[in-house]
Design a protein around this motif. Structure first.
Motif, PDB file in Angstrom:
ATOM      1  N   ALA A  92      30.538  13.434   4.969  1.00  0.00           N
ATOM      2  CA  ALA A  92      29.376  12.876   5.404  1.00  0.00           C
ATOM      3  C   ALA A  92      28.276  13.561   4.986  1.00  0.00           C
ATOM      4  O   ALA A  92      27.199  12.987   4.642  1.00  0.00           O
ATOM      5  CB  ALA A  92      29.443  13.062   6.913  1.00  0.00           C
ATOM      6  N   ILE A  93      28.263  14.778   4.731  1.00  0.00           N
ATOM      7  CA  ILE A  93      26.872  15.396   4.140  1.00  0.00           C
ATOM      8  C   ILE A  93      26.850  15.067   2.739  1.00  0.00           C
ATOM      9  O   ILE A  93      25.621  14.801   2.492  1.00  0.00           O
ATOM     10  CB  ILE A  93      27.199  17.009   4.167  1.00  0.00           C
ATOM     11  CG1 ILE A  93      27.286  17.653   5.652  1.00  0.00           C
ATOM     12  CG2 ILE A  93      26.103  17.594   3.508  1.00  0.00           C
ATOM     13  CD1 ILE A  93      27.579  19.011   5.871  1.00  0.00           C
ATOM     14  N   GLU A 135      27.520  11.977   1.535  1.00  0.00           N
ATOM     15  CA  GLU A 135      26.922  10.547   1.248  1.00  0.00           C
ATOM     16  C   GLU A 135      25.502  10.786   1.729  1.00  0.00           C
ATOM     17  O   GLU A 135      24.686  10.153   1.203  1.00  0.00           O
ATOM     18  CB  GLU A 135      27.897  10.033   2.440  1.00  0.00           C
ATOM     19  CG  GLU A 135      27.725   8.548   2.802  1.00  0.00           C
ATOM     20  CD  GLU A 135      28.021   7.851   1.461  1.00  0.00           C
ATOM     21  OE1 GLU A 135      28.857   8.285   0.607  1.00  0.00           O
ATOM     22  OE2 GLU A 135      27.121   6.934   0.963  1.00  0.00           O
ATOM     23  N   GLU A 136      25.001  11.626   2.783  1.00  0.00           N
ATOM     24  CA  GLU A 136      23.657  11.736   3.296  1.00  0.00           C
ATOM     25  C   GLU A 136      22.740  12.090   2.030  1.00  0.00           C
ATOM     26  O   GLU A 136      21.681  11.580   1.724  1.00  0.00           O
ATOM     27  CB  GLU A 136      23.503  12.790   4.356  1.00  0.00           C
ATOM     28  CG  GLU A 136      22.507  12.593   5.068  1.00  0.00           C
ATOM     29  CD  GLU A 136      22.360  13.655   6.227  1.00  0.00           C
ATOM     30  OE1 GLU A 136      23.556  13.813   6.967  1.00  0.00           O
ATOM     31  OE2 GLU A 136      21.439  14.397   6.263  1.00  0.00           O
ATOM     32  N   LEU A 137      23.473  13.096   1.096  1.00  0.00           N
ATOM     33  CA  LEU A 137      22.420  13.980   0.155  1.00  0.00           C
ATOM     34  C   LEU A 137      22.756  13.442  -1.430  1.00  0.00           C
ATOM     35  O   LEU A 137      21.858  14.067  -2.323  1.00  0.00           O
ATOM     36  CB  LEU A 137      22.467  15.440   0.325  1.00  0.00           C
ATOM     37  CG  LEU A 137      22.235  15.865   1.896  1.00  0.00           C
ATOM     38  CD1 LEU A 137      22.715  17.404   1.870  1.00  0.00           C
ATOM     39  CD2 LEU A 137      20.693  15.452   1.869  1.00  0.00           C
ATOM     40  N   LYS A 138      23.883  12.805  -1.609  1.00  0.00           N
ATOM     41  CA  LYS A 138      24.009  12.543  -2.992  1.00  0.00           C
ATOM     42  C   LYS A 138      23.051  11.756  -3.905  1.00  0.00           C
ATOM     43  O   LYS A 138      23.138  12.105  -5.098  1.00  0.00           O
ATOM     44  CB  LYS A 138      25.539  11.958  -3.069  1.00  0.00           C
ATOM     45  CG  LYS A 138      25.519  10.509  -2.573  1.00  0.00           C
ATOM     46  CD  LYS A 138      26.938   9.983  -3.105  1.00  0.00           C
ATOM     47  CE  LYS A 138      27.320   8.573  -2.930  1.00  0.00           C
ATOM     48  NZ  LYS A 138      26.694   7.742  -1.911  1.00  0.00           N
ATOM     49  N   GLU A 168      26.480  23.569   8.381  1.00  0.00           N
ATOM     50  CA  GLU A 168      27.238  22.993   9.062  1.00  0.00           C
ATOM     51  C   GLU A 168      28.283  23.805   9.554  1.00  0.00           C
ATOM     52  O   GLU A 168      28.752  23.922  10.760  1.00  0.00           O
ATOM     53  CB  GLU A 168      28.082  21.713   8.291  1.00  0.00           C
ATOM     54  CG  GLU A 168      29.142  21.192   9.227  1.00  0.00           C
ATOM     55  CD  GLU A 168      28.579  20.053  10.150  1.00  0.00           C
ATOM     56  OE1 GLU A 168      27.167  19.579  10.101  1.00  0.00           O
ATOM     57  OE2 GLU A 168      29.288  19.539  10.747  1.00  0.00           O
TER      58      GLU A 168
END
Ligand code: FES
Length: 159
Positions: free
Chosen positions: A16-17, A19-22, A38
């Motif tokens: 999820a992290i 996905e958010e920052l890629k 996290e």
């Protein structure tokens, strides 16, 4: 030591992290910071997920995690004690302070005591040069370290 989440949970929270920052330019460091925020550290189980997500080898990801001392490979202890090792503190005896703290706690920099009570880390200037040698305990700065203060700190982190 603090409990670590299961590796499947680490993988899904890591994904999820990513996905958010890629889509950021140079996404690896922000992703690693996000993961450390996290979990409190960068778990082993997150590394292959990051490697797959960014098309890197696991060795490359591992190399970056170990290169930057900001990233912890293991969960931190209940307390985090940072000792300033930058120039002004060096000139006021921070080496001797570090040697004493290491001896009292029985650990080196980047290590956590066996009972999980404290992690010891170096830091490079806390903006408290006028009161060197300095330290930071759980986010609070402490200046003018002397034997008495060192003993107080050690007693506080190892009740
Ligand atoms: S060098 Fe240690 S606080 Fe600045």
């Amino acid at each position: 030591m603090p409990m670590q989440p299961a590796s499947t949970e680490i993988a899904s929270r890591t994904a999820a992290i990513i996905e958010e920052l890629k889509d950021l330019e140079g996404p690896l460091l922000p992703i690693l910071h996000g993961i450390q925020e996290e979990f409190g550290h960068v778990p082993q189980a997150a590394l292959p997920v990051i490697a797959d997500g960014l098309n890197l080898s696991r060795a490359e990801v591992h190399g970056v995690v170990t290169f930057y001392h900001d990233f912890r490979a293991q969960p931190a202890g209940r307390h985090v004690l940072k000792l300033c090792q930058a120039e002004a503190c060096q000139s006021m005896g921070s080496d001797a302070v570090a040697a004493k703290v290491k001896q009292l706690l029985g650990i080196d920099f980047h290590e956590t005591t066996r009972d999980g009570s404290v992690t010891l880390e170096p830091v490079y200037c806390l903006g408290l040069c006028a009161c060197s040698p300095s330290a930071m305990l759980d986010g609070e700065v402490i200046g003018r370290l002397d034997d008495e203060k060192i003993e107080e700190i050690v007693a506080e982190v190892r009740p």
